[in-house]
Design an enzyme around this catalytic site. Structure first.
Site, PDB file in Angstrom:
ATOM      1  N   CYS A  35      -1.189   2.204   4.923  1.00  0.00           N
ATOM      2  CA  CYS A  35      -2.000   1.269   4.142  1.00  0.00           C
ATOM      3  C   CYS A  35      -1.909  -0.119   4.772  1.00  0.00           C
ATOM      4  CB  CYS A  35      -1.504   1.235   2.700  1.00  0.00           C
ATOM      5  SG  CYS A  35      -2.454   0.110   1.661  1.00  0.00           S
ATOM      6  N   VAL A  36      -3.057  -0.665   5.168  1.00  0.00           N
ATOM      7  CA  VAL A  36      -3.056  -1.968   5.818  1.00  0.00           C
ATOM      8  C   VAL A  36      -2.852  -3.098   4.813  1.00  0.00           C
ATOM      9  CG1 VAL A  36      -4.422  -1.242   7.796  1.00  0.00           C
ATOM     10  CG2 VAL A  36      -5.581  -2.039   5.744  1.00  0.00           C
TER      11      VAL A  36
END
Length: 91
Positions: A35-36
């Site tokens: 997850c950025v």
């Protein structure tokens, strides 16, 4: 029969259903994705926390949109009433 794999980056023998994340440079069990926004991997141990994060974010966006729409509706009614009153004074 499952063949155990050796992770050359982590120097460990990976357990079953473990993948290496190249962004975190860690092996993660039940790896889903990186997850950025959270800058962490979503996997077996934190999947429920990620789901709650997504649910809370969606709820927050929904509440903000509903309240913004209600505010715009109330404000536009007040503006139209003020405009009608100013046109009546001009006549």
């Amino acid at each position: 029969v499952y063949k155990m794999k050796f992770c050359e980056s982590c120097n460990i023998i990976r357990p079953i259903r473990t993948s290496h994340c190249h962004d975190c440079n860690n092996c993660v069990m039940g790896f889903d994705h990186h997850c950025v926004w959270l800058d962490t991997c979503v996997g077996k141990l934190n999947y429920t926390y990620f789901f709650h994060f997504v649910l809370a974010t969606f709820s927050y966006i929904t509440i903000v949109l509903v309240l913004s729409g209600m505010s715009m509706a109330v404000t536009s009614d007040v503006l139209y009433k003020d405009m009608d009153a100013s046109f009546e004074l001009d006549r």
